[in-house]
Design a protein around this motif. Structure first.
Motif, PDB file in Angstrom:
ATOM      1  N   GLY A 296       4.558 -26.588 -24.389  1.00 46.73           N
ATOM      2  CA  GLY A 296       3.759 -26.054 -23.287  1.00 46.73           C
ATOM      3  C   GLY A 296       4.438 -26.044 -21.931  1.00 46.73           C
TER       4      GLY A 296
ATOM      5  N   GLY B  44       5.433 -28.527 -20.093  1.00 43.68           N
ATOM      6  CA  GLY B  44       6.586 -29.430 -20.005  1.00 43.68           C
ATOM      7  C   GLY B  44       7.849 -28.775 -20.533  1.00 43.68           C
TER       8      GLY B  44
ATOM      9  N   ASP C 168       5.727 -43.275 -24.657  1.00 43.09           N
ATOM     10  CA  ASP C 168       4.293 -43.035 -24.500  1.00 43.09           C
ATOM     11  C   ASP C 168       3.948 -43.376 -23.051  1.00 43.09           C
ATOM     12  OD1 ASP C 168       1.512 -43.300 -24.364  1.00 43.09           O
ATOM     13  OD2 ASP C 168       1.369 -43.945 -26.451  1.00 43.09           O
TER      14      ASP C 168
ATOM     15  N   GLY D 283      -0.161 -34.954 -20.899  1.00 43.73           N
ATOM     16  CA  GLY D 283      -1.612 -35.054 -20.767  1.00 43.73           C
ATOM     17  C   GLY D 283      -2.331 -34.651 -22.031  1.00 43.73           C
TER      18      GLY D 283
ATOM     19  N   ASP E  13      -0.210 -25.646 -26.502  1.00 41.63           N
ATOM     20  CA  ASP E  13      -0.785 -26.345 -27.670  1.00 41.63           C
ATOM     21  C   ASP E  13      -2.165 -26.925 -27.354  1.00 41.63           C
ATOM     22  OD1 ASP E  13       1.584 -25.762 -28.842  1.00 41.63           O
ATOM     23  OD2 ASP E  13       2.232 -27.838 -29.164  1.00 41.63           O
TER      24      ASP E  13
ATOM     25  N   THR F 235      -4.490 -25.739 -25.684  1.00 39.66           N
ATOM     26  CA  THR F 235      -5.578 -24.748 -25.592  1.00 39.66           C
ATOM     27  C   THR F 235      -5.544 -23.737 -26.746  1.00 39.66           C
ATOM     28  OG1 THR F 235      -4.158 -23.440 -24.125  1.00 39.66           O
ATOM     29  CG2 THR F 235      -5.766 -24.900 -23.075  1.00 39.66           C
TER      30      THR F 235
HETATM   31  P1  NAD Z   1       0.664 -29.464 -24.435  1.00 39.41           P
HETATM   32  O1  NAD Z   1      -0.235 -30.143 -25.403  1.00 39.41           O
HETATM   33  O2  NAD Z   1       1.518 -28.353 -24.920  1.00 39.41           O
HETATM   34  O3  NAD Z   1       1.596 -30.519 -23.688  1.00 39.41           O
HETATM   35  C1  NAD Z   1       1.227 -31.840 -23.445  1.00 39.41           C
HETATM   36  C2  NAD Z   1       2.374 -32.732 -23.929  1.00 39.41           C
HETATM   37  O4  NAD Z   1       2.096 -34.094 -23.575  1.00 39.41           O
HETATM   38  C3  NAD Z   1       2.529 -32.657 -25.456  1.00 39.41           C
HETATM   39  O5  NAD Z   1       3.868 -32.346 -25.778  1.00 39.41           O
HETATM   40  C4  NAD Z   1       2.127 -34.047 -25.901  1.00 39.41           C
HETATM   41  O6  NAD Z   1       2.823 -34.475 -27.053  1.00 39.41           O
HETATM   42  C5  NAD Z   1       2.487 -34.888 -24.679  1.00 39.41           C
HETATM   43  N1  NAD Z   1       1.752 -36.150 -24.648  1.00 39.41           N
HETATM   44  C6  NAD Z   1       0.440 -36.351 -24.921  1.00 39.41           C
HETATM   45  N2  NAD Z   1       0.144 -37.650 -24.817  1.00 39.41           N
HETATM   46  C7  NAD Z   1       1.291 -38.292 -24.465  1.00 39.41           C
HETATM   47  C8  NAD Z   1       1.626 -39.640 -24.216  1.00 39.41           C
HETATM   48  N3  NAD Z   1       0.727 -40.612 -24.330  1.00 39.41           N
HETATM   49  N4  NAD Z   1       2.903 -39.928 -23.849  1.00 39.41           N
HETATM   50  C9  NAD Z   1       3.832 -38.955 -23.756  1.00 39.41           C
HETATM   51  N5  NAD Z   1       3.573 -37.664 -24.004  1.00 39.41           N
HETATM   52  C10 NAD Z   1       2.319 -37.335 -24.359  1.00 39.41           C
HETATM   53  O7  NAD Z   1      -0.296 -28.960 -23.265  1.00 39.41           O
HETATM   54  P2  NAD Z   1       0.035 -28.450 -21.780  1.00 39.41           P
HETATM   55  O8  NAD Z   1      -1.077 -27.528 -21.449  1.00 39.41           O
HETATM   56  O9  NAD Z   1       1.436 -28.003 -21.635  1.00 39.41           O
HETATM   57  O10 NAD Z   1      -0.202 -29.782 -20.949  1.00 39.41           O
HETATM   58  C11 NAD Z   1       0.681 -30.232 -19.928  1.00 39.41           C
HETATM   59  C12 NAD Z   1      -0.131 -30.736 -18.753  1.00 39.41           C
HETATM   60  O11 NAD Z   1      -0.822 -29.631 -18.175  1.00 39.41           O
HETATM   61  C13 NAD Z   1      -1.222 -31.751 -19.124  1.00 39.41           C
HETATM   62  O12 NAD Z   1      -1.212 -32.785 -18.162  1.00 39.41           O
HETATM   63  C14 NAD Z   1      -2.491 -30.940 -19.031  1.00 39.41           C
HETATM   64  O13 NAD Z   1      -3.611 -31.732 -18.737  1.00 39.41           O
HETATM   65  C15 NAD Z   1      -2.137 -30.004 -17.886  1.00 39.41           C
HETATM   66  N6  NAD Z   1      -2.956 -28.785 -17.785  1.00 39.41           N
HETATM   67  C16 NAD Z   1      -3.031 -27.914 -18.816  1.00 39.41           C
HETATM   68  C17 NAD Z   1      -3.830 -26.780 -18.682  1.00 39.41           C
HETATM   69  C18 NAD Z   1      -3.952 -25.770 -19.798  1.00 39.41           C
HETATM   70  O14 NAD Z   1      -4.859 -24.928 -19.725  1.00 39.41           O
HETATM   71  N7  NAD Z   1      -3.106 -25.796 -20.810  1.00 39.41           N
HETATM   72  C19 NAD Z   1      -4.518 -26.538 -17.481  1.00 39.41           C
HETATM   73  C20 NAD Z   1      -4.410 -27.460 -16.460  1.00 39.41           C
HETATM   74  C21 NAD Z   1      -3.627 -28.592 -16.617  1.00 39.41           C
END
Ligand code: NAD
Length: 253
Positions: free
Chosen positions: A17, A19, A61, A90, A188, A190
């Protein structure tokens, strides 16, 4: 443009995502990147596209302070400095407060809020040395509330104010601390939502630019906030939301 040549950047939640897109963006601009997350295979597959001498993969973690401290120590051991800490890892929550478990509350708070605190606390001594910066991934869900997401809203609201507090406390040390506040982004996290066309249409309706975000839309702003271009910006929680938060919530007509 290579804004991060000779800079060292840690990205948490780097395996997918936002990251993963952030890793690619910093790497494209010359940075050495430390990819942190829970699953080595996911991190390795993102890192596979980068030159070998320019990255480090570290399983950590973020809800465990000792593991985050170990991540920062491994970064200093390998690259001898740290310039940018991206606290991005997150998880989401779903359901009303009475419907989800107390354990689920603690899990969301420990990853989404404690994780950001852990990253900041471990990184700050090194960022003070380099006059570096922190970029947190908060959310529009930290600026206002959503239906059925009180745990997530609370954690992200905490990140928003932690960002402001840290910016005040470390500004005199030359460290800037900001966050991005994305709206719905295709990752992932969403995947299930994006399978529901009718739901996504409802989201689009509320967004001035008429579309949801891609991870690169957010990663590019993270890189901007970490760059010299943003040298006079600190304590800001920047909506990256296609205009969602410009609305007071009334439906379009
Ligand atoms: P994603 O699930 O693709 O990425 C989140 C990553 O965090 C995953 O690779 C997961 O393995 C990792 N992770 C989860 N728990 C963990 C832990 N305890 N220690 C280390 N790594 C951990 O989803 P994303 O949307 O790319 O999320 C990234 C950030 O963006 C998050 O903080 C999320 O809350 C925020 N966000 C996402 C959205 C959205 O709509 N996707 C909107 C606003 C904010």
């Amino acid at each position: 443009m290579k804004r991060f040549e000779n800079k060292v950047v840690i990205v948490t939640g780097a395996g997918s995502g936002i990251g993963a897109a952030t890793v690619r963006r910093f790497a494209a601009e010359g940075a050495k990147v430390v990819l942190a997350g829970r699953t080595r295979e996911k991190l390795e597959s993102v890192a596979a596209q980068l030159p070998k001498e320019k990255y480090l993969v570290r399983v950590a973690d973020v809800s465990d302070y000792d593991q985050v401290e170990g991540l920062v120590r491994a970064t200093i051991d390998k690259f001898s400095r740290l310039d940018v800490m991206v606290n991005n890892a997150g998880v989401a929550s779903e359901g009303r407060a009475t419907e989800d478990s107390v354990d689920a509350w603690h899990k969301v708070i420990s990853i989404d809020l404690d994780g950001v605190f852990h990253g900041a606390r471990a990184a700050l001594p090194h960022l003070i040395k380099t006059k570096g910066c922190i970029v947190n991934t908060a959310s529009v869900s930290g600026l206002g509330a959503d239906w059925n997401m009180s745990f997530y809203n609370t954690a992200k609201g905490g990140v928003v104010n932690l960002t402001r507090s840290l910016a005040l406390d470390y500004g005199r040390d030359g460290v800037r601390i900001n966050s991005v506040c994305p709206s719905l982004t295709r990752t992932d996290l969403t995947t299930d939502m994006f399978k529901d066309e009718a739901l996504i249409a409802k989201f689009r309706e509320r967004i001035a630019l008429g579309r949801t975000a891609e991870p690169e839309d957010i990663a590019d702003v993270i890189a901007f906030l970490a760059s010299e271009d943003a040298r006079f910006i600190t304590g800001v929680n920047l909506p990256v939301d296609g205009g969602l938060s410009a609305s007071n919530g009334q439906p379009p007509q």
